[in-house]
Design an enzyme around this catalytic site. Sequence first.
Site, PDB file in Angstrom:
ATOM      1  N   ALA A 255       0.790  -1.239   0.000  1.00  0.00           N
ATOM      2  CA  ALA A 255       0.000   0.000   0.000  1.00  0.00           C
ATOM      3  C   ALA A 255       0.817   1.281   0.000  1.00  0.00           C
ATOM      4  CB  ALA A 255      -0.934   0.012   1.209  1.00  0.00           C
ATOM      5  N   PRO A 257       2.993   4.455  -0.832  1.00  0.00           N
ATOM      6  CA  PRO A 257       2.866   5.464   0.226  1.00  0.00           C
ATOM      7  C   PRO A 257       1.425   5.834   0.611  1.00  0.00           C
ATOM      8  CG  PRO A 257       3.323   6.534  -1.845  1.00  0.00           C
ATOM      9  CD  PRO A 257       3.293   5.061  -2.141  1.00  0.00           C
ATOM     10  N   GLY A 258       0.447   5.109   0.102  1.00  0.00           N
ATOM     11  CA  GLY A 258      -0.921   5.331   0.564  1.00  0.00           C
ATOM     12  C   GLY A 258      -1.835   6.073  -0.384  1.00  0.00           C
ATOM     13  N   LYS A 260      -3.381   5.018  -3.073  1.00  0.00           N
ATOM     14  CA  LYS A 260      -4.565   4.233  -3.436  1.00  0.00           C
ATOM     15  C   LYS A 260      -5.426   3.939  -2.211  1.00  0.00           C
ATOM     16  CE  LYS A 260      -2.059   2.273  -7.332  1.00  0.00           C
ATOM     17  NZ  LYS A 260      -0.720   2.677  -6.853  1.00  0.00           N
ATOM     18  N   ASP A 322      -1.164  -3.964  -5.593  1.00  0.00           N
ATOM     19  CA  ASP A 322      -0.278  -3.107  -6.392  1.00  0.00           C
ATOM     20  C   ASP A 322       1.119  -3.718  -6.259  1.00  0.00           C
ATOM     21  OD1 ASP A 322       0.944  -1.130  -7.785  1.00  0.00           O
ATOM     22  OD2 ASP A 322       0.507   0.485  -6.376  1.00  0.00           O
ATOM     23  N   CYS A 375       3.116  -0.805 -12.081  1.00  0.00           N
ATOM     24  CA  CYS A 375       3.533   0.349 -12.894  1.00  0.00           C
ATOM     25  C   CYS A 375       4.666  -0.093 -13.821  1.00  0.00           C
ATOM     26  CB  CYS A 375       3.935   1.538 -12.021  1.00  0.00           C
ATOM     27  SG  CYS A 375       5.221   1.186 -10.813  1.00  0.00           S
TER      28      CYS A 375
END
EC number: 2.1.1.176
Length: 429
Positions: A255, A257-258, A260, A322, A375
């Site tokens: 998660a 750096p937050g 999403k 992710d 990504c």
Amino acid sequence: MKKQRNLRSMAAQAVEQVVEQGQSLSNILPPLQQKVSDKDKALLQELCFGVLRTLSQLDWLINKLMARPMSGKQRTVHYLIMVGLYQLLYTRIPPHAALAETVEGAIAIKRPQLKGLINGVLRQFQRQQEELLAEFNTSDARYLHPSWLLKRLQKAYPEQWQSIVEANNQRPPMWLRINRTHHSRDSWLALLDEAGMKGFPHADYPDAVRLETPAPVHALPGFEDGWVTVQDASAQGCMTWLAPQNGKHILDLCAAPGGKTTHILEVAPEAQVVAVDIDEQRLSRVYDNLKRLGMKATVKQGDGRYPSQWCGEQQFDRILLDAPCSATGVIRRHPDIKWLRRDRDIPELAQLQSEILDAIWPHLKSGGTLVYATCSVLPEENSLQIKAFLQRTADAELCETGTPEQPGKQNLPGAEEGDGFFYAKLIKK
């Protein structure tokens, strides 16, 4: 008052740490910027990012201009010359000032005896610039990518690899995410207009705005109050497929750096969100983002390969994975990726992604949704990864994103678009 420092030597040492020691620029640069004035922070960043973006060209030029490369304890001088060349090629700094400051950098790195050498190499470049650049523009180095990555892009995208490379070599646009719990996108754009800035809405992602010109976050209307977050448009696309709902138990895995995590809570403020990351240090940024936006989530440190250690037997209605990846879709934002990654990293990352997928799947409820995102633009981490997962996982079904033969949706980096990003939406039968 901040002590006057030589920015060229600082940039040279930072780039050397990235290339020679494999350190991330995002870890190196902020402490250096604390040592210089606000005015100089932007220039230091420009020099570091610019040299890393064009490293292949600068290296090629030095090899043409010098009989043998600097090595050993003098290696920093090699990077200082790169900083000098970058200024002459790509900045509006007057050449005499660029030369003088770069030559003075030799004193800061305790190599004053090499001032004459640095001056000589840079002046030789000025004399031969036209013919050197003409030759460079016919060399493989002109693509500004390491050969292993170029080969992978050419194989995966025979028709598009050049446009991907071109996008990777550009400065990235600045994308924002409007917090829909505070403002509609249109009403926030009106506030932006009042502040003397212009933004453009994304056609597909309802919260995304691209700034006409990048701006410091403190200049954005309501940033400190949580009205807006800096987040690339492609990263925002995850919510299209995850479709968070109030009351649902949602896991954001990997998660930090937050960005999403907080987007989930903007879309579904009453969702029960658990945010997990293996890196305890980076989790501090998840807490920071939640605090700025006035949100609450359960935040845990944990390894995605061993979920029972941090969630027991708990199952979730939605999982956003992710996955850790090569980050080859965000090179324009992080040009150091080109020099930190190695070809051998790709199969290792694909194996890690596979292990996390297999481990977390039992923690998804029947009928639940897992969105796998990276990504990356490399098929080994994306479509091939999901294809293999579907083949070995009987109760997994691809939904809305691609076909079983070519699973997932792949975004490629574009000048006015988001970063390179991949999504696959999976439903548990």
